[in-house]
Design a protein around this motif. Structure first.
Motif, PDB file in Angstrom:
ATOM      1  N   THR A   1      -5.794   7.344  19.202  1.00  0.00           N
ATOM      2  CA  THR A   1      -4.763   6.410  18.738  1.00  0.00           C
ATOM      3  C   THR A   1      -5.489   5.225  18.114  1.00  0.00           C
TER       4      THR A   1
ATOM      5  N   ASP B   1       0.027   0.027   4.156  1.00  0.00           N
ATOM      6  CA  ASP B   1       0.423   1.421   4.325  1.00  0.00           C
ATOM      7  C   ASP B   1      -0.294   2.318   3.315  1.00  0.00           C
TER       8      ASP B   1
ATOM      9  N   ILE C   1      -1.587   4.294  13.633  1.00  0.00           N
ATOM     10  CA  ILE C   1      -0.376   3.482  13.639  1.00  0.00           C
ATOM     11  C   ILE C   1      -0.500   2.333  12.646  1.00  0.00           C
TER      12      ILE C   1
ATOM     13  N   THR D   1      -3.693   9.923  15.780  1.00  0.00           N
ATOM     14  CA  THR D   1      -2.553   9.129  15.325  1.00  0.00           C
ATOM     15  C   THR D   1      -3.038   7.780  14.811  1.00  0.00           C
TER      16      THR D   1
ATOM     17  N   ARG E   1      -2.973   5.369   4.310  1.00  0.00           N
ATOM     18  CA  ARG E   1      -2.784   6.777   3.961  1.00  0.00           C
ATOM     19  C   ARG E   1      -3.977   7.315   3.168  1.00  0.00           C
TER      20      ARG E   1
ATOM     21  N   GLY F   1       3.749  -2.320  16.906  1.00  0.00           N
ATOM     22  CA  GLY F   1       2.760  -1.278  16.678  1.00  0.00           C
ATOM     23  C   GLY F   1       1.376  -1.677  17.152  1.00  0.00           C
TER      24      GLY F   1
ATOM     25  N   VAL G   1      -2.741  11.474  11.373  1.00  0.00           N
ATOM     26  CA  VAL G   1      -1.321  11.319  11.081  1.00  0.00           C
ATOM     27  C   VAL G   1      -0.934   9.835  11.075  1.00  0.00           C
ATOM     28  N   VAL G   2      -0.456   9.342   9.933  1.00  0.00           N
ATOM     29  CA  VAL G   2      -0.027   7.948   9.835  1.00  0.00           C
ATOM     30  C   VAL G   2       1.407   7.822  10.328  1.00  0.00           C
ATOM     31  N   GLU G   3       1.622   6.902  11.262  1.00  0.00           N
ATOM     32  CA  GLU G   3       2.958   6.625  11.779  1.00  0.00           C
ATOM     33  C   GLU G   3       3.277   5.145  11.566  1.00  0.00           C
ATOM     34  N   ASN G   4       4.368   4.867  10.866  1.00  0.00           N
ATOM     35  CA  ASN G   4       4.808   3.486  10.646  1.00  0.00           C
ATOM     36  C   ASN G   4       5.655   3.036  11.826  1.00  0.00           C
ATOM     37  N   ARG G   5       5.207   1.979  12.479  1.00  0.00           N
ATOM     38  CA  ARG G   5       5.945   1.451  13.638  1.00  0.00           C
ATOM     39  C   ARG G   5       6.128  -0.055  13.469  1.00  0.00           C
TER      40      ARG G   5
END
Length: 318
Positions: free
Chosen positions: A85, A41, A31, A29, A45, A72, A60-64
């Motif tokens: 992570t 971002d 973040i 992950t 990616r 984040g 996996v890119v997760e925007n927080r």
């Protein structure tokens, strides 16, 4: 007792090395502590797609987003140091955030910067109809008209706020701040003639380099950038001035060194590849791939620059 401690240290090192040797054995992950669509971002990616292809596991890119990036960032700082992570952020999330916010974690101690995909450059733009064509001319004009000029910022307590504040303090000029809610609004307000100056991301300002509404007069990096070689660096007028945005990977402290080394090696090669280097350069982003010592030097310099800017802005942690 000393022998026992030595044996335990060797065993711990062996375990950490083993943990790093089989990484990644499952999805990772990544973040991003901002919303989707910005420079950070975009680079996250690109980098994550590359790592997925090279290392055989999904990144996996997760925007927080939230709390100016602290939400984040804090989630990664307190995550298990197992390489599953990671944080992809601006360097300011580590060097600036603890200077302007009271946090329940310490990003300087709980995160290890690995390397960057690129350094986002900042650029100064002014209204074209002002009687100034260069930064020295603008400074002279502002000194002759104290308090009569204004500048916009894309939010506060970030680079777009602190870079101009430090610039004005160094130059000895006084401008009135007019906050905007976002960078697109800041650029729009400048184009509409509602504000006099914006010190923002080059990627947002370079598309307007031939505009009849605004004039690009300086970049915040130590040297000129390839995408705009005719635009001087601020440092050519104010020696030593530098403001830019490191964007790259960090991991929780105590993440095994083999994992750190793998990410650094793969991202350095990717960022310096001809195709990616050209793509980033066209956006006004200096391609990354900094080594361990280079990254440490950037973070030390940035922390000191932000400290000076925070002091000039009179900000206390909230």
């Amino acid at each position: 007792m000393r022998l026992l401690k030595l044996i335990l240290l060797v065993l711990a090192t062996s375990v950490a090395t083993a943990r790093g040797a089989d990484w990644p054995a499952r999805a990772v992950t990544v973040i991003v502590p901002f919303g989707a669509g910005g420079n950070t971002d975009m680079m996250a990616r690109l980098a994550s797609q590359h790592l997925s292809a090279k290392l055989g596991q999904t990144f996996v890119v997760e925007n927080r987003p939230g709390a100016g990036g602290a939400l984040g960032t804090g989630q990664v700082a307190t995550a298990a140091p197992d390489g599953y992570t990671l944080l992809f952020s601006a360097g300011a999330n580590i060097t600036l955030t603890p200077q302007v916010q009271k946090l329940n974690f310490d990003p300087l101690k709980q995160l290890v910067p690995i390397t960057n995909m690129g350094t986002g450059t900042q650029m100064i733009a002014i209204r074209r109809d002002l009687p100034a064509k260069t930064l020295p001319e603008f400074i002279a004009y502002a000194k002759a008209n104290p308090g009569k000029l204004n500048f916009t910022v894309a939010g506060t307590q970030n680079i777009s706020h602190l870079a101009p504040v430090l610039l004005f303090a160094r130059a000895g000029i006084d401008l009135v701040m007019v906050p905007a809610k976002s960078e697109p609004q800041a650029v729009s307000d400048l184009m509409a003639g509602q504000v006099d100056l914006y010190f923002g991301n080059s990627s947002s300002l370079l598309p307007h380099i031939n505009s009849d509404k605004i004039r690009l007069i300086a970049v915040g990096t130590a040297q000129r950038i390839p995408a705009a070689p005719d635009i001087p660096a601020v440092a050519e007028t104010l020696p030593g001035f530098e403001f830019a945005s490191w964007n790259g990977f960090s991991a929780p402290a105590e993440t095994p060194e083999p994992i750190i080394a793998t990410i650094r090696r793969e991202i350095a090669a990717f960022a310096k590849s001809p195709e990616i280097s050209e793509r980033l350069s066209k956006l006004g982003i200096v391609p990354g791939g900094l080594g361990k010592d280079e990254t440490a030097a950037v973070f030390k310099k940035d922390y000191e620059s932000f400290a000076a800017a925070v002091k000039a802005a009179g900000i206390t942690p909230q």
